[in-house]
Structure formats: C-alpha cells, structure tokens
Write a protein that holds these residues in place. Structure first.
Motif, mmCIF file in Angstrom:
data_model
loop_
_atom_site.group_PDB
_atom_site.id
_atom_site.type_symbol
_atom_site.label_atom_id
_atom_site.label_comp_id
_atom_site.label_asym_id
_atom_site.label_seq_id
_atom_site.Cartn_x
_atom_site.Cartn_y
_atom_site.Cartn_z
ATOM 1 N N LEU A 1 0.630 -0.866 -0.006
ATOM 2 C CA LEU A 1 0.006 -0.098 -0.032
ATOM 3 C C LEU A 1 1.154 1.048 0.157
ATOM 4 N N GLU A 2 0.817 2.675 -0.603
ATOM 5 C CA GLU A 2 0.840 3.900 -0.708
ATOM 6 C C GLU A 2 0.595 4.144 1.226
ATOM 7 N N HIS A 3 1.793 5.076 1.329
ATOM 8 C CA HIS A 3 2.275 5.099 2.944
ATOM 9 C C HIS A 3 1.999 6.787 2.569
ATOM 10 N N ILE A 4 1.013 7.243 2.913
ATOM 11 C CA ILE A 4 0.909 8.606 3.073
ATOM 12 C C ILE A 4 0.659 10.029 4.590
ATOM 13 N N SER A 5 2.173 10.247 4.474
ATOM 14 C CA SER A 5 2.027 10.825 6.032
ATOM 15 C C SER A 5 2.408 12.748 5.512
ATOM 16 N N ASN B 1 12.175 21.742 0.708
ATOM 17 C CA ASN B 1 12.574 22.405 -0.201
ATOM 18 C C ASN B 1 11.873 23.472 -0.128
ATOM 19 N N ASN B 2 11.908 23.912 0.484
ATOM 20 C CA ASN B 2 11.126 25.727 1.351
ATOM 21 C C ASN B 2 10.491 26.337 0.014
ATOM 22 N N THR B 3 9.240 25.193 0.051
ATOM 23 C CA THR B 3 8.124 25.658 -1.474
ATOM 24 C C THR B 3 7.559 27.165 -0.717
ATOM 25 N N LYS B 4 6.566 27.428 -1.527
ATOM 26 C CA LYS B 4 5.176 28.242 -0.447
ATOM 27 C C LYS B 4 3.975 27.880 0.535
ATOM 28 N N LEU B 5 3.728 26.073 0.446
ATOM 29 C CA LEU B 5 3.178 25.601 0.745
ATOM 30 C C LEU B 5 4.445 24.929 2.596
ATOM 31 N N GLY B 6 5.531 24.853 2.230
ATOM 32 C CA GLY B 6 5.993 24.517 3.166
ATOM 33 C C GLY B 6 6.356 25.996 4.050
ATOM 34 N N GLN B 7 6.678 27.016 3.141
ATOM 35 C CA GLN B 7 6.719 28.553 3.917
ATOM 36 C C GLN B 7 5.043 28.789 4.726
ATOM 37 N N GLU B 8 3.772 28.373 4.540
ATOM 38 C CA GLU B 8 3.350 28.600 5.222
ATOM 39 C C GLU B 8 2.946 27.365 6.730
ATOM 40 N N ALA B 9 3.479 26.742 6.276
ATOM 41 C CA ALA B 9 3.150 24.831 7.404
ATOM 42 C C ALA B 9 4.403 25.910 7.772
ATOM 43 N N GLN B 10 4.950 26.219 8.338
ATOM 44 C CA GLN B 10 6.678 26.343 8.734
ATOM 45 C C GLN B 10 6.178 27.122 9.897
ATOM 46 N N THR B 11 5.237 27.522 10.284
ATOM 47 C CA THR B 11 5.197 28.368 11.835
ATOM 48 C C THR B 11 4.554 28.081 12.331
ATOM 49 N N THR C 1 -5.812 19.543 3.551
ATOM 50 C CA THR C 1 -6.359 18.543 2.171
ATOM 51 C C THR C 1 -5.731 18.694 1.104
ATOM 52 N N GLU C 2 -5.445 20.493 0.936
ATOM 53 C CA GLU C 2 -5.173 20.168 -0.234
ATOM 54 C C GLU C 2 -3.940 19.463 -0.916
ATOM 55 N N MET C 3 -3.238 19.681 -0.145
ATOM 56 C CA MET C 3 -1.881 18.804 -0.433
ATOM 57 C C MET C 3 -2.128 16.946 -0.305
ATOM 58 N N LEU C 4 -2.572 16.971 0.141
ATOM 59 C CA LEU C 4 -2.992 15.424 0.321
ATOM 60 C C LEU C 4 -4.583 15.202 -1.225
ATOM 61 N N ILE C 5 -5.484 15.854 -1.424
ATOM 62 C CA ILE C 5 -5.641 16.469 -2.564
ATOM 63 C C ILE C 5 -4.486 15.506 -3.662
ATOM 64 N N ASP C 6 -3.298 16.317 -3.567
ATOM 65 C CA ASP C 6 -2.249 16.022 -4.650
ATOM 66 C C ASP C 6 -1.631 14.995 -4.305
ATOM 67 N N GLU C 7 -1.628 14.379 -3.285
ATOM 68 C CA GLU C 7 -0.712 13.260 -3.211
ATOM 69 C C GLU C 7 -1.695 11.987 -3.485
ATOM 70 N N LEU C 8 -2.895 12.438 -2.930
ATOM 71 C CA LEU C 8 -3.600 10.997 -3.626
ATOM 72 C C LEU C 8 -4.224 10.968 -5.644
ATOM 73 N N LYS C 9 -4.194 11.750 -5.829
ATOM 74 C CA LYS C 9 -3.904 11.624 -7.498
ATOM 75 C C LYS C 9 -2.719 11.340 -8.287
ATOM 76 N N ARG C 10 -1.985 12.123 -7.978
ATOM 77 C CA ARG C 10 -0.746 11.433 -8.532
ATOM 78 C C ARG C 10 -0.238 9.909 -8.135
ATOM 79 N N ASN C 11 -0.528 8.921 -6.788
ATOM 80 C CA ASN C 11 -0.429 7.833 -6.812
ATOM 81 C C ASN C 11 -1.575 7.172 -7.060
ATOM 82 N N TYR D 1 -3.564 11.642 9.049
ATOM 83 C CA TYR D 1 -4.425 12.112 8.327
ATOM 84 C C TYR D 1 -5.686 11.946 8.760
ATOM 85 N N PRO D 2 -7.183 11.927 9.255
ATOM 86 C CA PRO D 2 -7.315 13.108 9.167
ATOM 87 C C PRO D 2 -7.195 13.878 10.757
ATOM 88 N N ARG D 3 -6.711 14.504 11.050
ATOM 89 C CA ARG D 3 -6.797 15.350 12.468
ATOM 90 C C ARG D 3 -7.846 15.904 13.464
#
Ligand code: AMP
Length: 192
Positions: free
Chosen positions: A27-31, A42-52, A66-76, A87-89
């Motif tokens: 199975l694909e492990h998504i953390s 990788n200093n992405t925009k998402l990373g900068q927003e989440a970091q604090t 949830t946006e990030m999870l959707i991308d990852e599910l679609k990619r797999n 997830y979910p938390r």
C-alpha cells in the motif's frame, strides 16, 4: 482500493507501523507530516505557510493540509491502496476525506486503527526519537506537550467520527513494535 487510517497521538507509533505495513501489504504510505517536512526542506510556498504552525506544535490549517493530501492521492491514483498516517486530524478533515475519496476514487475508508499510549510515555518516546529525527518539534518538551494538547483538543474527536461509522478499532500502542504490527495486521487482513 484499500484505505487504512492509522490514528493516535504524536509518538504513538503511527509512522513506524505505517512504513512496515505499507511494505507488507503493498500500500502507499501517506504521511502528511512527512509531506510538510519535504515542502519545508524544499522551501516551497506550502512549506513556508506550514512552517510556523509546525514549529509551535500547532496543527496546520485544514484547507492547506487537505489540498496537499488531494494532490498526493491523485499523484498515486494507480496504487492498490493507501495507509494514511497523520490525516485526518480534525473532524472537518475526516469529513473532507470521505468526500474526496468518494469523488476521486468512488471508495471509502475501510478501517481506522487507533493506537493508544500514555502521555508521559509519548513525551519520552518523542524526546528519544529527536536524537535521530533531527526534527525541531521533537527536541523541545514544551512543543511536544503542545502537540499532545492539540491532539486532545482537536484530533481525539476524530475517533468518535469513525466509531459512529463502526470503523474504529482501538489498540494498545505500548507493546513491542513486532507485537503491535501483528495486532494491526490481523485487522488489515480483514480488508486486503
Ligand atoms: P507528524 O509528523 O504527523 O507528527 O506531523 C508533524 C506536524 O505536521 C504536526 O505537529 C502538525 O503541525 C503538522 N501536521 C501533520 N499532519 C497534519 C494534519 N493532518 N493536519 C494539520 N497539521 C498536520
């Protein structure tokens, strides 16, 4: 397609078990925690927003997560199934997950496997893990306690959500890694 949710407070062993079980059952492990850390590194925009949020031991807002999870599910989407770790938390993430699994894959969560560990053991485990993880949110006891507080305030209710759907299996998370893998495997084998 199988959807297995591993649930529990920080330090309960979700990540360790998810890795083992993903390999065992192909199975694909998504953390979501790993995905955030990858984005921060990788200093992405998402990373900068989440970091604090992460640095203070707070949950990242639902929408970003949830946006990030959707991308990852679609990619797999070609995978046989997923083990979700961290997830979910929140209740609203649990509701979002139901909707997006239905709309993307026409499927639903098979089971939520919850690991319970006493708070002081969680703190000790995470401090020990910090020696290797290099995670700043693992190294500071007050941040760890904040993460546990967030769990009780926002995440613990998610177990009721699955309990009402008769999808919650609660397990003692304080045994050896091997024993807990065996217990979790018994439950997963009812579905895979
Ligand atoms: P973890 O690796 O699962 O312990 O997650 C590390 C940190 O990432 C958490 O303390 C949160 O700040 C953030 N995080 C991970 N997953 C989620 C989620 N589903 N919702 C909100 N924040 C999350």
């Amino acid at each position: 397609m199988n959807i297995i949710v591993l649930f529990g407070p920080p330090g309960s062993g979700k990540g360790t078990q998810a890795k083992i079980l993903a390999e065992k059952y192909n199975l694909e492990h998504i953390s979501t925690g790993d995905l955030f850390r990858y984005n921060i590194k990788n200093n992405t925009k998402l990373g900068q927003e989440a970091q604090t949020y992460i640095n203070h031991g707070k949950l990242v807002p639902d929408e970003l997560t949830t946006e990030m999870l959707i991308d990852e599910l679609k990619r797999n989407s070609n995978k046989k199934g997923f083990i979700l770790d961290g997830y979910p938390r929140t209740k609203s993430q649990a509701e979002a997950l139901d909707e997006l699994l239905d709309s993307i894959f026409q499927t639903q969560v098979d089971v939520t496997l919850a690991l319970y560990v006493e708070d002081e053991i969680l703190v000790k485990r995470i401090l020990k893990r910090s020696e290797e993880s290099g995670r700043s949110d693992d190294a500071d006891e007050s941040i760890i306690r904040n993460r546990i507080k967030e769990y009780y305030e926002k995440t613990a209710v998610v177990s009721n959500y699955y309990k009402e759907q008769h999808k919650l299996v609660e397990l003692d998370g304080e045994g050896s890694i091997e024993d807990i893998t065996a217990e979790l495997s018994k439950e997963i084998e009812k579905f895979v």
